[in-house]
Design a protein around this motif. Structure first.
Motif, PDB file in Angstrom:
ATOM      1  N   LEU A  53      70.106   9.712  60.688  1.00 50.91           N
ATOM      2  CA  LEU A  53      69.765   9.967  61.888  1.00 50.91           C
ATOM      3  C   LEU A  53      70.892  11.223  62.337  1.00 50.91           C
ATOM      4  N   ARG A  54      70.234  12.192  63.009  1.00 49.88           N
ATOM      5  CA  ARG A  54      71.093  13.476  63.546  1.00 49.88           C
ATOM      6  C   ARG A  54      70.969  13.461  65.007  1.00 49.88           C
ATOM      7  N   TYR A  55      72.035  13.502  65.658  1.00 53.64           N
ATOM      8  CA  TYR A  55      72.025  14.073  67.020  1.00 53.64           C
ATOM      9  C   TYR A  55      72.355  15.702  67.219  1.00 53.64           C
ATOM     10  N   GLU A  56      71.616  16.153  68.073  1.00 49.87           N
ATOM     11  CA  GLU A  56      71.845  17.786  68.106  1.00 49.87           C
ATOM     12  C   GLU A  56      71.909  17.954  69.985  1.00 49.87           C
ATOM     13  N   HIS A  57      73.130  18.796  70.058  1.00 49.15           N
ATOM     14  CA  HIS A  57      73.497  18.865  71.639  1.00 49.15           C
ATOM     15  C   HIS A  57      73.586  20.406  71.486  1.00 49.15           C
ATOM     16  N   ALA A  58      72.607  21.202  72.325  1.00 47.63           N
ATOM     17  CA  ALA A  58      73.099  22.798  72.280  1.00 47.63           C
ATOM     18  C   ALA A  58      73.195  23.197  73.952  1.00 47.63           C
ATOM     19  N   GLN A  59      74.229  23.850  74.158  1.00 51.09           N
ATOM     20  CA  GLN A  59      74.395  24.268  75.671  1.00 51.09           C
ATOM     21  C   GLN A  59      74.084  25.983  75.690  1.00 51.09           C
ATOM     22  N   MET A  60      73.170  26.349  76.242  1.00 54.16           N
ATOM     23  CA  MET A  60      73.084  27.862  76.225  1.00 54.16           C
ATOM     24  C   MET A  60      73.312  28.396  77.743  1.00 54.16           C
ATOM     25  N   GLU A  61      74.142  29.548  77.756  1.00 52.59           N
ATOM     26  CA  GLU A  61      74.443  30.266  79.177  1.00 52.59           C
ATOM     27  C   GLU A  61      74.075  31.600  79.019  1.00 52.59           C
ATOM     28  N   PHE A  62      73.388  31.857  80.171  1.00 55.31           N
ATOM     29  CA  PHE A  62      73.016  33.246  80.360  1.00 55.31           C
ATOM     30  C   PHE A  62      73.339  33.987  81.454  1.00 55.31           C
ATOM     31  N   SER A  63      73.595  35.348  81.401  1.00 56.47           N
ATOM     32  CA  SER A  63      73.993  36.157  82.457  1.00 56.47           C
ATOM     33  C   SER A  63      73.401  37.528  82.059  1.00 56.47           C
ATOM     34  N   GLY A  64      72.881  38.331  83.108  1.00 51.41           N
ATOM     35  CA  GLY A  64      72.435  39.741  82.907  1.00 51.41           C
ATOM     36  C   GLY A  64      71.566  40.282  83.946  1.00 51.41           C
ATOM     37  N   SER A  65      71.261  41.575  83.435  1.00 51.08           N
ATOM     38  CA  SER A  65      70.167  42.430  84.370  1.00 51.08           C
ATOM     39  C   SER A  65      69.025  42.870  83.725  1.00 51.08           C
ATOM     40  N   VAL A  66      67.869  43.108  84.455  1.00 49.11           N
ATOM     41  CA  VAL A  66      66.616  44.065  83.935  1.00 49.11           C
ATOM     42  C   VAL A  66      66.668  45.044  85.043  1.00 49.11           C
TER      43      VAL A  66
END
Length: 695
Positions: free
Chosen positions: A424-437
Motif C-alpha cells: 500500500l502506498r499513500y501519495e500526497h502532493a500540494q502544488m502552488e502556482f502564481s504568475g501572469s499571462v
C-alpha cells in the motif's frame, strides 16, 4: 495531531527506532562482528537473470551486449526491442527521447517513470514528468531494466506504463580505464562523433571511484542538425565496514541541439533530409547530486535481520525550446518563441527492510517514505520578427511538495515457491502556482492531490520449468505544472493495472515469456471550456511475448524475438470506441547474434511497427498541414559486426561496424512537441564505426 501528521508519524517513528538501534549496534561492534546478510530491500534488485525470471510481472532487460552493438544509435533506439515499447525517433541520438509504452503517449515521454540507478530522471518527478531534458548517454549505461507492471507501491508516481531503470556498470575492484570512439556517418557528409573516457576502481579495500566523461558532437543526418552533448559524472562507493556503506554521485550534463523539425508533405517527398525550420533548437543543462547510505542492523525484535537505507538526491536544471511560429512547416515564421524553464528539485527517501526467516514461511517487510520538493520557473517569451518587439507571454512560478509513505510484505510459502506481496502506498502532493499571462496577473492556485495506491503481486514457481504470475495495482500521475494554471477541479490521473503471465524454460537454452495486461486509465486531464478537467478515459489491453533460444547444436548463436498486440481504446466523449492516437496494434522484433572464429560477433535485427492514427477521430486521410492522418507501418533492419583483440598485456581492444536502417526505409511521425504539424522524418540509413580500448 491532525490526520495528515499521523500518516507520517508511524513510519518516521519506526525509522527513528532503526537509527537508534544502529547507534547501539555500532557501539557493540567493538565486541562482535555482524555477519553480513543480504536483504531484498529493493523490489527490483540488480536486474539479474534470476530476479527477472522470478519477478511477478512483465519485465525485460536490455543487456550490455545489446547496448554495445554498433547499430544501436541511442538509449531510446535500444528500447525498441522491448515488447510494448514504441519509439518516435526524432534525431537518432537519444538526446530527446519520445517513448510510448502500451499506447500511453505524451510529449517527451511524459507517461514513463525513468530512473538512473534508482534515482528519478525527470526534471520534476511530480510536477513535470516529461524527459524534455534527458541526462543520460548510451556510453555511460551498462544495461536497462524495464518493468511494465507490479512496481507502483515502491516506485510512484507516474508508473502507469511501468518503470525504466538505466543501470550503470559497477565500479571495478581493480582500476580499469576505457577509451571509446564511435563515428556515425549519414548521407550528405554529415557525421556524429561519440567520445567516451571512463576510468575507475577501488583506491583501497573499501573505497572506489568511477569517472565518466562523454561528449557527442556533429550532425545527426539532416540539415539544421548540429548537436553538442556533454555528460560528465563521478560516482563513488565507500564500504565503511561489514555493516555500513555509502554510494554517491555528482553529474554535469549539457545539451545544445538544432531541431530539424517536421516537413510539409511536398518538402518531405522532395527531400526528407532537408529542414525548413531553421529557428528551432533546444538547449539545456543539469547539475545533479545523489547519495545512498545503507546499514545492516542485525536482528530487531521478532525480525531475524534488518537493513536501513536513506537516499537523497537533488538537481538544478535548465531547459529551453526555441521555435519559429506558426507551426506550419511550409509557412515563413513571423515570430520567434522561447520557453526557458528552471528547475530546483530535492528529494529524500528513507527505507527500512525487515526479514523473518521461518521454516515454512518467510517474510520481508519494506517500509519507506519519500519527500520531494520542486520549484519551477516557467516562462514563455515571444518576439515579432518584423518589428523586433518582444513580450512576455507567460511568467509562472510553481512550488510542489510531494509526500509518500509505503508498506509492502513479501511472503514466501511452499518452500519459497509461492510468493505473495501485498502493498500500500499513500501519495500526497500540494502544488502552488502564481504568475501572469501577457502581463495580466492570474489567480493564485493551490491544488492538493492525495490517493491511496494498493497493489498485490503473486508469483508461483510451479516447477523448474514453469513460473506463473499475476498482479494488480493502482497507479497515478499528479496534475502537471501547466495543468493547474486555470480555475477548475483538477485531481490526479488514476489507473487500474492488471497483469497475468507465464515464463516457461523447458531447457537452460530456451525460454518463453507470455503475458496479458489491461490498463483502465481514468480521470485523464483534458482541456475543455477554458479549463483543465479530469474528463478522459482509455483502456489499454493486449498480449506481450518474448522468446530466447540458443540452439544446442549451435551454442554460439543467440536468437531472440518479441511480439506485442495492443488494443488501446478511447472510452469517453464523441470518439468513444476509437483507437488511442499513436498506438500501433502490432509490434514485432527479431534479433540474432552469432559468434565465430572465437573473437568475431555478427548481429542482425529487425523491427516491425504497424500503422497508427494521430487524432482521436481516427482520420485516415492526411490533411493539408499534415497534422492528422494515418501513420504508415514500417520495417527496419539493422546489422553489425564486432572483433575483439586480447592483447598480451591483458588489455582488450574491440572494433565494430554497424549499419542502422539497412535498407534506408523512409517513414515518419507527426505531432512531436515543438513541431506538431507536418511529417517528422525518422532517421535514415547510417554507418557507425567504433573502437573500444580497455586496460
Amino acid at each position: 495531531m491532525n490526520n495528515h501528521a499521523r500518516l507520517f508519524a508511524l513510519p518516521l517513528s519506526l525509522l527513528a527506532l532503526a537509527i537508534s538501534h544502529a547507534a547501539h549496534a555500532e557501539e557493540a561492534s567493538h565486541q562482535k562482528v555482524l555477519a553480513p546478510m543480504v536483504i531484498k530491500g529493493d523490489v527490483l534488485g540488480s536486474a539479474s537473470d534470476e530476479e527477472v525470471r522470478t519477478y511477478p510481472g512483465s519485465r525485460s532487460v536490455v543487456d550490455s551486449e545489446e547496448l554495445s552493438k554498433a547499430s544501436v544509435r541511442g538509449l531510446d533506439d535500444a528500447l525498441q526491442r522491448v515488447p510494448g515499447f514504441k519509439i518516435f525517433d526524432e534525431t537518432g541520438t537519444g538526446a530527446l527521447p519520445q517513448i510510448s509504452v502500451r499506447g500511453l503517449t505524451e510529449s517527451r515521454s511524459g507517461r514513463v517513470q525513468a530512473l538512473a540507478d534508482g534515482i528519478p530522471l525527470s526534471l520534476a518527478p511530480y510536477g513535470q514528468t516529461s524527459l524534455s531534458l534527458f541526462p543520460q548517454t548510451l556510453a555511460t549505461v551498462d544495461r536497462i531494466d524495464v518493468v511494465r507492471g507490479g512496481a507502483s507501491v515502491q516506485y510512484g508516481p507516474n508508473n502507469v506504463g511501468g518503470v525504466i531503470n538505466f543501470i550503470s556498470r559497477p565500479i571495478p575492484q581493480t582500476w580499469e580505464t576505457t577509451l571509446q570512439e564511435r563515428a556515425t556517418f549519414a548521407p550528405g557528409g554529415r557525421a556524429m562523433w561519440d567520445s567516451y573516457l571512463g576510468t575507475g576502481g577501488y583506491l583501497s579495500d573499501n573505497f572506489g571511484l568511477q569517472l565518466d566523461l562523454n561528449t557527442i558532437t556533429g550532425e545527426y543526418g539532416r540539415e539544421h542538425s548540429d548537436s553538442e552533448v556533454q555528460n560528465y559524472r563521478l560516482r563513488g562507493q565507500w564500504d565503511i565496514d561489514d555493516a555500513r556503506s555509502l554510494s554517491f554521485g555528482v553529474q554535469r550534463y549539457k545539451a545544445d541541439i538544432e531541431l530539424a523539425g517536421a516537413l510539409s508533405v511536398a518538402d518531405y517527398k522532395d527531400d526528407p533530409r532537408q529542414s525548413t525550420r531553421n529557428l528551432d533548437r533546444f538547449e539545456g543543462d543539469s547539475d545533479r547530486v545523489w547519495g545512498t547510505y545503507k546499514q545492516f542492523l542485525g536482528a530487531i525484535g521478532p525480525f531475524d535481520a534488518a537493513e536501513f537505507s536513506w537516499t537523497n538526491f537533488a538537481n538544478n536544471s535548465f531547459r529551453d525550446f526555441q521555435i519559429g511560429l506558426p507551426f506550419d512547416p511550409a509557412a515563413t515564421p513571423t515570430s520567434f518563441q522561447d520557453a526557458p524553464r528552471d528547475f530546483r528539485v530535492w528529494g529524500s527517501e528513507p527505507r527500512l527492510s525487515l526479514s523473518i526467516d521461518g521454516d515454512s514461511v518467510s517474510q520481508t517487510w519494506l517500509l519507506g517514505a519519500r519527500l520531494v520538493k520542486e520549484n519551477v520557473d516557467f516562462d514563455v517569451n515571444n518576439q515579432n520578427l518584423s518589428t523586433g518587439a518582444s513580450r512576455v507571454v507567460r511568467d509562472w512560478v510553481f512550488d510542489t511538495e510531494g509526500q509518500a509513505v509505503y508498506l509492502s510484505n513479501e511472503i514466501k510459502l511452499a518452500d519459497g515457491r509461492l510468493t505473495v506481496t501485498p502493498g500500500l502506498r499513500y501519495e500526497h502532493a500540494q502544488m502552488e502556482f502564481s504568475g501572469s499571462v501577457n502581463g495580466a496577473q492570474q489567480n493564485p492556485q493551490d491544488k492538493v492531490s492525495e490517493e491511496w495506491l494498493p497493489g498485490l503481486s503473486i508469483g508461483y514457481q510451479a516447477s523448474d520449468e514453469w513460473f506463473v504470475y499475476a498482479n494488480a495495482q493502482r497507479s497515478l500521475r499528479v496534475p502537471q505544472v501547466f495543468q493547474i494554471v486555470r480555475d477548475g477541479v483538477v485531481q490526479a490521473e488514476l489507473s487500474q493495472n492488471y497483469e497475468t503471465g507465464v515464463r516457461y524454460s523447458p531447457q537452460d537454452n530456451l525460454r518463453f515469456d507470455l503475458g496479458y495486461f489491461r490498463i483502465d486509465f481514468d480521470d485523464q486531464i483534458e482541456f475543455s471550456d477554458g479549463a483543465f478537467r479530469n474528463l478522459g478515459s482509455t483502456r489499454h489491453q493486449g498480449i506481450e511475448s518474448e522468446v530466447f533460444w540458443t540452439p544446442a547444436a549451435l551454442p554460439t548463436l543467440d536468437l531472440h524475438a518479441t511480439y506485442a498486440f495492443l488494443e488501446a481504446e478511447i472510452r469517453t466523449g464523441a470518439n468513444n470506441g476509437n483507437e488511442v492516437p499513436f498506438s500501433s496494434k502490432h509490434h514485432f522484433t527479431v534479433d540474432g547474434r552469432y559468434r565465430f572464429a572465437e573473437a568475431w560477433s555478427y548481429t542482425l535485427d529487425g523491427l516491425y511497427v504497424s500503422t497508427a492514427f494521430t487524432d482521436s477521430a481516427n482520420t485516415s486521410a492526411e490533411n493539408a498541414s499534415a497534422s492528422i492522418g494515418r501513420l504508415p507501418a514500417y520495417w527496419l533492419w539493422n546489422t553489425a559486426i564486432e572483433r575483439e583483440f586480447k592483447l598480451d598485456d591483458g588489455s582488450l581492444l574491440t572494433t565494430s561496424a554497424g549499419v542502422s536502417n539497412l535498407f534506408d526505409r523512409e517513414y515518419y511521425f507527426r505531432g512531436i512537441d515543438t513541431s506538431p504539424n507536418g511529417r517528422q522524418p525518422a532517421p535514415g540509413r547510417t554507418l557507425t564505426l567504433g573502437v573500444n580500448y580497455s586496460f
